[in-house]
Design a protein around this motif. Structure first.
Motif, short mmCIF file in Angstrom:
data_model
loop_
_atom_site.label_atom_id
_atom_site.label_comp_id
_atom_site.label_asym_id
_atom_site.label_seq_id
_atom_site.Cartn_x
_atom_site.Cartn_y
_atom_site.Cartn_z
N ASP A 39 -26.60 23.26 -84.33
CA ASP A 39 -26.69 24.58 -83.72
C ASP A 39 -27.96 25.32 -84.11
OD1 ASP A 39 -24.33 24.26 -82.35
OD2 ASP A 39 -23.15 25.61 -83.61
N ASN A 40 -28.30 25.30 -85.40
CA ASN A 40 -29.48 26.03 -85.87
C ASN A 40 -30.74 25.50 -85.20
OD1 ASN A 40 -31.92 26.39 -87.69
ND2 ASN A 40 -30.47 27.75 -88.71
N GLN A 41 -30.92 24.19 -85.23
CA GLN A 41 -32.13 23.59 -84.64
C GLN A 41 -32.16 23.78 -83.12
OE1 GLN A 41 -30.42 22.01 -87.24
NE2 GLN A 41 -32.08 22.61 -88.62
N THR A 260 -29.33 22.08 -92.66
CA THR A 260 -28.50 23.28 -92.73
C THR A 260 -28.91 24.17 -93.89
OG1 THR A 260 -26.61 22.18 -91.71
CG2 THR A 260 -26.14 24.13 -93.04
N ALA A 263 -32.92 25.12 -93.44
CA ALA A 263 -33.27 25.04 -92.03
C ALA A 263 -34.67 25.59 -91.73
CB ALA A 263 -32.22 25.78 -91.19
N ASN A 267 -37.15 23.20 -89.84
CA ASN A 267 -37.53 23.56 -88.47
C ASN A 267 -39.04 23.72 -88.33
OD1 ASN A 267 -34.81 23.59 -87.93
ND2 ASN A 267 -34.64 25.81 -87.74
#
Length: 276
Positions: A39-41, A260, A263, A267
């Motif tokens: 989800d974060n990426q 996670t 991140a 990222n």
């Protein structure tokens, strides 16, 4: 829900966000998780203008709880069917842990033009289990222990893993997130016990040596130096040496689940590699 049905009747769930004419980034999750682990990426790269795609591997998440075909060749065949269905070209494929093995095998077998770059994060290649050919690997007994714990009480096992070694929450001074632990448990319990049991063999005993040698595209290998799940000494540096066009980045103190827990750093480095 977005899904495809494979030739053997398995339904593969996937997310596909962003402009269809944007550069596609395909994310491959680890065991026993789902596309939600990205989800974060996915939000980060979506907001940067990319098309982001992630699927639930067969037996995981919202895909069919298969009791057969839970092996790396079939996982890869599923990815081939998905990328064919979406007609993805010039894609960047990013894999974490077991997903890194899936990326390696897919990138080695993909049709010309399908893959532009690959990324292996905390990934299982070249091979995890200890043998005469791989003396630095983990003993088979370690993975037998995983299978025994899963069969005895999957629900408890899926609390113990994220609470401890997966995110490094067992380290002194670690900043523990109950939400991250609960989300790992939630994702794991969505999948099928039999598929997860079989996948332990797939991620630990599959030899990706020839896959790594066959990959022609630039590949970024990222690994935490405090990875307690896939120890760095027998993974990332060996993979980087086997790849034709590799960049190795290691991270002091980072755990297995660093996409996670760290991140922002991951990222930023992914973006730099993709743009480079």
């Amino acid at each position: 829900m977005n899904s495809i049905t494979t030739k053997d009747g398995t339904r593969i769930f996937f997310k596909d966000w962003g402009p269809k004419d944007a550069t596609p980034i395909v994310f491959h999750h680890g065991w026993p998780l789902s596309a939600d682990d990205w989800d974060n990426q996915m939000m980060f790269f979506l907001l940067k203008g990319y098309r982001v795609i992630a699927h639930d591997r067969r037996g995981h998440g919202r895909s069919t709880q298969t009791w057969v075909g839970n092996d790396m060749d079939t996982y890869t065949a599923d990815v081939i069917e998905l990328t064919d269905a979406l007609d993805l070209k010039g894609a960047i494929h990013v894999g974490h842990s077991t997903g890194g093995g899936e990326v390696a095998r897919y990138a080695a077998r993909a049709k010309p033009g399908r893959v532009a770059k690959a990324v292996l994060i905390s990934a299982v290649p070249p091979i995890m289990v200890k043998s005469q050919k791989n003396p630095g690997g983990l003993p088979l007994e370690v993975f037998d222990g995983f299978r025994s714990a899963l069969a005895a009480s999957r629900a408890q096992f899926y609390v113990d893993v994220p609470s401890g070694p997966f995110y490094g929450f067992n380290r002194p001074g670690a900043k523990v997130s109950q939400g991250v632990i609960d989300n790992w448990w939630r994702q794991g319990m969505m999948g099928g016990a039999k598929a997860h049991y079989d996948c332990i063999k797939a991620f630990s005993e599959t030899d990706f040596t020839e896959d790594l040698k066959a990959i022609q595209v630039p590949t970024l290998v990222m690994h935490g130096e405090d990875d307690q799940i896939v120890p760095i000494a027998d993974s990332a540096p060996l993979s980087a040496k086997l790849l034709k066009h590799s960049t190795l980045k290691t991270y002091p103190g980072f755990p297995h689940g660093m996409p996670t827990t760290n991140a922002d750093q991951i990222n930023a480095d992914l973006l730099a590699f993709i743009r480079g």
